[in-house]
Structure formats: C-alpha cells, structure tokens
Design a protein around this motif. Sequence first.
Motif, PDB file in Angstrom:
ATOM      1  N   UNK A  32       1.006  -1.250   0.070  1.00  0.00           N
ATOM      2  CA  UNK A  32       0.025  -0.064  -0.047  1.00  0.00           C
ATOM      3  C   UNK A  32       0.889   1.131   0.016  1.00  0.00           C
ATOM      4  N   UNK A  33       2.018   1.151   0.135  1.00  0.00           N
ATOM      5  CA  UNK A  33       3.107   2.104   0.245  1.00  0.00           C
ATOM      6  C   UNK A  33       2.863   3.207   1.244  1.00  0.00           C
ATOM      7  N   UNK A  34       2.623   2.398   2.422  1.00  0.00           N
ATOM      8  CA  UNK A  34       2.438   3.314   3.645  1.00  0.00           C
ATOM      9  C   UNK A  34       3.591   3.576   4.178  1.00  0.00           C
ATOM     10  N   UNK A  35       4.073   4.767   4.760  1.00  0.00           N
ATOM     11  CA  UNK A  35       5.620   4.985   5.055  1.00  0.00           C
ATOM     12  C   UNK A  35       5.808   4.802   6.429  1.00  0.00           C
ATOM     13  N   UNK A  36       4.880   4.603   7.115  1.00  0.00           N
ATOM     14  CA  UNK A  36       5.014   4.273   8.868  1.00  0.00           C
ATOM     15  C   UNK A  36       4.193   2.956   9.424  1.00  0.00           C
ATOM     16  N   UNK A  37       4.892   2.097  10.159  1.00  0.00           N
ATOM     17  CA  UNK A  37       4.355   1.266  10.863  1.00  0.00           C
ATOM     18  C   UNK A  37       4.630   1.515  12.347  1.00  0.00           C
ATOM     19  N   UNK A  38       3.550   1.444  12.897  1.00  0.00           N
ATOM     20  CA  UNK A  38       3.455   1.422  14.575  1.00  0.00           C
ATOM     21  C   UNK A  38       3.401   0.281  15.094  1.00  0.00           C
ATOM     22  N   UNK A  39       4.366  -0.248  15.927  1.00  0.00           N
ATOM     23  CA  UNK A  39       4.319  -1.617  16.369  1.00  0.00           C
ATOM     24  C   UNK A  39       4.321  -1.309  17.895  1.00  0.00           C
ATOM     25  N   UNK A  40       3.212  -2.037  18.540  1.00  0.00           N
ATOM     26  CA  UNK A  40       2.906  -1.807  19.797  1.00  0.00           C
ATOM     27  C   UNK A  40       3.249  -3.342  20.671  1.00  0.00           C
ATOM     28  N   UNK A  41       4.546  -3.435  21.263  1.00  0.00           N
ATOM     29  CA  UNK A  41       4.588  -4.518  21.856  1.00  0.00           C
ATOM     30  C   UNK A  41       4.143  -4.570  23.332  1.00  0.00           C
ATOM     31  N   UNK A  42       4.043  -3.166  23.844  1.00  0.00           N
ATOM     32  CA  UNK A  42       3.576  -2.944  25.310  1.00  0.00           C
ATOM     33  C   UNK A  42       4.886  -2.850  25.978  1.00  0.00           C
ATOM     34  N   UNK A  43       4.565  -2.477  27.307  1.00  0.00           N
ATOM     35  CA  UNK A  43       5.959  -2.390  28.219  1.00  0.00           C
ATOM     36  C   UNK A  43       6.209  -3.560  28.974  1.00  0.00           C
ATOM     37  N   UNK A  44       5.351  -4.399  29.644  1.00  0.00           N
ATOM     38  CA  UNK A  44       5.526  -5.576  30.296  1.00  0.00           C
ATOM     39  C   UNK A  44       7.090  -5.919  30.858  1.00  0.00           C
ATOM     40  N   UNK A  45       7.596  -6.835  30.521  1.00  0.00           N
ATOM     41  CA  UNK A  45       9.042  -7.155  31.124  1.00  0.00           C
ATOM     42  C   UNK A  45       9.969  -6.912  29.916  1.00  0.00           C
ATOM     43  N   UNK A  85      10.486   4.731  -3.514  1.00  0.00           N
ATOM     44  CA  UNK A  85      10.784   5.419  -4.869  1.00  0.00           C
ATOM     45  C   UNK A  85      10.127   5.369  -5.924  1.00  0.00           C
ATOM     46  N   UNK A  86       9.739   6.495  -6.739  1.00  0.00           N
ATOM     47  CA  UNK A  86       8.993   6.227  -7.737  1.00  0.00           C
ATOM     48  C   UNK A  86       7.643   6.511  -7.425  1.00  0.00           C
ATOM     49  N   UNK A  87       6.670   6.240  -8.601  1.00  0.00           N
ATOM     50  CA  UNK A  87       5.564   6.305  -8.480  1.00  0.00           C
ATOM     51  C   UNK A  87       4.738   4.825  -8.380  1.00  0.00           C
ATOM     52  N   UNK A  88       3.547   4.913  -7.842  1.00  0.00           N
ATOM     53  CA  UNK A  88       2.836   3.638  -7.419  1.00  0.00           C
ATOM     54  C   UNK A  88       2.579   2.727  -8.771  1.00  0.00           C
TER      55      UNK A  88
END
Length: 88
Positions: A32-45, A85-88
């Motif tokens: 989808x050419x999405x520039x950012x992924x947010x990954x939430x592993x949580x705080x925990x140990x 890079x470039x167009x979709x």
Amino acid sequence: MAKLTLDLHPIFNKGDRIEQALEDIIDEAERKRVPTIEIIPGKGSGQLKKRVLRFLDRKDIKQRYHRLDKDRDNHGRLFVYFRFRGKQ
C-alpha cells in the motif's frame, strides 16, 4: 501522515503468530506504500519488544525498511519507516 498499527497484546504469548503478524504488516506497508508502521509490543517485562527488535534486525527484514525508532515518550511503542521511490 498515513500509518499502519500492529498491536501485539492479543498474541503476546503465541510466538509463531508474532513473526507472521510482523511479516504481514511489512508486506501490507510495502503493497500500500504506507510510510510508517507503529508496532505496540507493550511495556511489560520487555521480552516481547526484544523479540520484535531481533526480528526487525534480521538482514532480510532490515533491507526492507528505511529506519526504526523507539518512542522516547512511550517505551512500549516502536516506529518503522519506509522510503518508497518512484510512482505507485
């Protein structure tokens, strides 16, 4: 800015599903050419976050993204950035 989010809380104890979920979200970001992924592993140990970081540090995975940042305000969150890079 568009981003995808992966919350690992529901599968924190299912090792095989964690890596598959990470692969899937990277594939989706590239497709989808999405520039950012947010990954939430949580705080925990911190074990889940370490596992995610080890996965993201694999040579075959590392070459797929541009940059990785740890959120300095929330230790239970990571950001993976892509450069397309470039167009979709």
